[in-house]
Enzyme design. Structure first.
Site, mmCIF file in Angstrom:
data_model
loop_
_atom_site.group_PDB
_atom_site.id
_atom_site.type_symbol
_atom_site.label_atom_id
_atom_site.label_comp_id
_atom_site.label_asym_id
_atom_site.label_seq_id
_atom_site.Cartn_x
_atom_site.Cartn_y
_atom_site.Cartn_z
ATOM 1 N N ASN A 7 34.457 35.306 48.089
ATOM 2 C CA ASN A 7 35.696 34.809 48.677
ATOM 3 C C ASN A 7 35.364 34.364 50.093
ATOM 4 O OD1 ASN A 7 38.188 34.389 49.777
ATOM 5 N ND2 ASN A 7 38.991 36.445 49.349
ATOM 6 N N ARG A 85 36.739 32.657 44.600
ATOM 7 C CA ARG A 85 38.170 32.485 44.860
ATOM 8 C C ARG A 85 38.360 31.119 45.527
ATOM 9 N NH1 ARG A 85 41.870 34.692 49.643
ATOM 10 N NH2 ARG A 85 43.835 34.008 48.765
ATOM 11 N N HIS A 174 48.752 33.563 45.672
ATOM 12 C CA HIS A 174 48.518 34.944 45.213
ATOM 13 C C HIS A 174 48.539 35.018 43.692
ATOM 14 C CE1 HIS A 174 50.503 36.477 49.196
ATOM 15 N NE2 HIS A 174 49.187 36.524 49.303
ATOM 16 N N ARG A 235 53.820 35.473 59.497
ATOM 17 C CA ARG A 235 54.505 34.256 59.039
ATOM 18 C C ARG A 235 56.000 34.517 58.894
ATOM 19 N NH1 ARG A 235 50.646 33.334 53.993
ATOM 20 N NH2 ARG A 235 49.025 34.519 55.046
ATOM 21 N N GLU A 379 42.305 41.702 42.822
ATOM 22 C CA GLU A 379 42.020 40.278 42.601
ATOM 23 C C GLU A 379 40.555 40.059 42.248
ATOM 24 O OE1 GLU A 379 44.421 37.762 45.650
ATOM 25 O OE2 GLU A 379 44.460 39.811 46.374
#
Ligand code: ADP
Length: 395
Positions: A7, A85, A174, A235, A379
Site C-alpha cells: 500500500n 491497494r 473504503h 475532513r 483490508e
C-alpha cells in the site's frame, strides 16, 4: 503460500506478508517519512517490533529494502503474488484485476480523479514489477466494490455533461473494508447470503458508511472524492458547497486553499480545536471541554443521520456493523450512535458494547434483528485473498 500486500502512499509504503487462507501475518510494517533523512523501515514479526534507518530513501529504495528484508526473513520465496491497494479506479474497475500494461494505463487514466493517491500506487506497482518481474501482480481498488451502485445513487443532481465529460459522480471509497466487513457480518449474524440488508460504518481517520444489499454496495456516503459524507478526523464530510465561495471571498484565499482546510483542518480537529484523534476528543469532552463535547455530539449525530439515510436504498435494516479504529474501539461513539437510531429497532446492550471491540467482535444490541455489531476490518487480508483467488484462477 503467502501474498505480499503493498500500500504505497505519498510518503510511506505499508507492506505485509499474509497467508490468505489462515489470515496469519508473517510480517507487517511500514517504510515511512520517505524522501527525508529520517526515513525508516519499521516492521513487526511474531509480536516483536524492529526498525532500520533508510535515510533519504524514496519509494524505490524503500521497496528494495522491504524485499531485502523479506529475503533475510526467508519470506520471499513462497509468494504466490503481490496485491496492490489502488485508491481510485474510477468507473473502470468493478473488481480486483491482474495487472497488465492495459490495467496500468487505466489506473493512469484515473489520476485526475485521485491525484494524491494514484501516482504513489502506480509507483509501487512499477517498482514491484522491476523487483519481481515474473510474479503475478494484482490491483485491488477502493472504489471497485461500489461499482454496483445504481445511477440514482451515483448521479449527482448537476449538469449531466459533467458526468459524461469529466466523470463527476459518486464513486465511494473504503470498498475493500466495506466488502470484508459485510462478508464477516454475514457470517457472524447468520443472515442469508441472498437476502440481507446491512449498513457498514468504517470509522477510522477517514469515515464512510455503505448500504450493502445481498453482498452488493447499493449506496455509500463518500463521493467523487473521500471528502464527502460523514464527519471525519480532519475532513468536514458533506457541507454546503457555497461555503467555499463565501470563505474564499471573506479570507481572500483561493477556492483550493479553502478546500484544503475542509480536507485537513476540519472535522474533529476543526470543531474541537484540539485534535483529529477521537481518543483525545473523548477524553477532553469527558473532562468538560465544551468544543470537544460539541465535536463528539456532531460526529455521532451526523453518523446516525447518514446510517438512517442508507436504510432508504436497503428498504429495511438487518444489521449495522461498526469497524475501523473508532468503530472497533470507541464504546462511546457506538453507544451514542445506536441510541440515536433506536427508532429503527436497535437497543443497545451496554455490557456487550463495553466488552466488544478491543480485538473482540460481536453483537452490541439486545435484539437479533436488527442488530448492531463490531466487526474488525482487515483490508490487507482482503487484498491477499483477492490476489490468491486470481493466482488460483490463472493456474
Ligand atoms: P486509519 O483510517 O488511518 O487506518 P484507524 O482505523 O486506525 O485509522 O483509526 C484511527 C482513529 O481511531 C483515531 O481517531 C483514533 O483516535 C481512534 N481510536 C483508536 N482507539 C480508540 C479508542 N480506544 N477509543 C476511541 N477512539 C479510538
Amino acid at each position: 503460500m503467502n501474498v505480499l500486500v503493498l500500500n504505497c502512499g505519498s510518503s510511506s509504503a505499508k507492506f505485509a506478508v499474509i497467508n490468505p487462507v489462515s489470515g496469519q501475518e508473517a510480517v507487517s510494517g511500514i517504510a515511512q517519512r520517505l524522501g527525508s533523512k529520517h526515513a525508516s523501515l519499521d516492521w513487526k514479526r511474531n509480536g516483536s517490533k524492529e526498525s532500520r534507518p533508510i535515510p533519504g530513501a524514496h519509494h524505490e529504495e524503500a521497496l528494495r529494502a522491504v524485499v531485502a528484508l523479506l529475503h533475510e526473513l526467508g519470506l520471499a520465496d513462497d509468494l504466490v503474488g503481490i496485491g496492490h491497494r489502488v485508491v481510485h479506479g474510477g468507473s473502470k474497475f468493478s473488481g480486483s484485476m491482474k495487472i497488465t500494461p492495459e490495467v496500468v494505463a487505466m489506473v493512469e487514466a484515473c489520476i485526475p480523479l485521485g491525484p494524491l493517491h494514484n501516482p504513489p500506487n502506480l509507483l509501487g506497482i512499477k517498482v514491484a514489477q522491476e523487483l519481481f518481474p515474473t510474479m503475478l501482480q494484482v490491483g485491488v481498488f477502493d472504489t471497485a466494490f461500489h461499482q454496483t451502485m445504481p445511477p440514482v445513487a451515483y448521479t449527482y443532481p448537476v449538469p449531466h455533461e459533467w458526468l459524461e465529460a469529466h466523470g463527476v459522480r459518486r464513486y465511494g471509497f473504503h470498498g475493500t473494508s466495506h466488502r470484508f466487513v459485510a462478508r464477516h457480518a454475514l457470517t457472524l449474524t447468520g443472515l442469508p447470503a441472498d437476502d440481507h440488508a446491512i449498513v457498514t460504518a468504517h470509522l477510522g481517520n477517514g469515515c464512510s458508511c455503505t448500504a450493502v444489499r445481498n453482498g452488493r454496495s447499493v449506496d455509500t456516503t463518500m463521493g467523487l472524492t473521500p471528502l464527502e459524507g460523514v464527519m471525519m478526523g480532519t475532513r468536514s464530510g458533506s457541507v454546503d458547497p457555497a461555503i467555499i465561495g463565501h470563505v474564499s471571498t471573506a479570507l481572500k484565499r483561493s477556492a483550493q486553499d479553502v478546500l484544503d482546510v475542509l480536507n485537513k483542518k476540519s472535522g474533529l480537529l476543526g470543531v474541537s480545536g484540539l485534535s483529529n484523534d477521537m481518543r483525545t476528543v473523548e477524553e477532553a469532552a469527558a473532562a468538560g471541554n465544551a468544543r470537544a463535547s460539541l465535536a463528539l455530539d456532531i460526529f455521532c449525530y451526523v453518523l446516525a443521520k447518514a446510517i438512517a439515510g442508507l436504510v432508504v436504498p436497503l428498504g429495511r435494516l438487518d444489521a449495522l456493523a461498526f469497524t475501523g479504529g473508532i468503530g472497533e474501539n470507541s464504546v462511546t461513539v457506538r453507544a451514542r450512535t445506536v441510541e440515536l437510531l433506536g427508532f429503527l429497532g436497535l437497543t443497545l446492550d451496554p455490557a456487550l458494547n463495553a466488552v466488544h471491540g478491543r480485538g473482540q467482535h460481536g453483537r452490541i444490541t439486545t435484539g437479533m434483528r436488527p442488530q448492531a455489531l463490531v466487526v474488525p476490518t482487515n483490508e490487507e487480508l482482503m487484498i491477499a485473498m483477492d490476489t490468491a483467488d486470481i493466482a488460483q484462477s490463472a493456474s
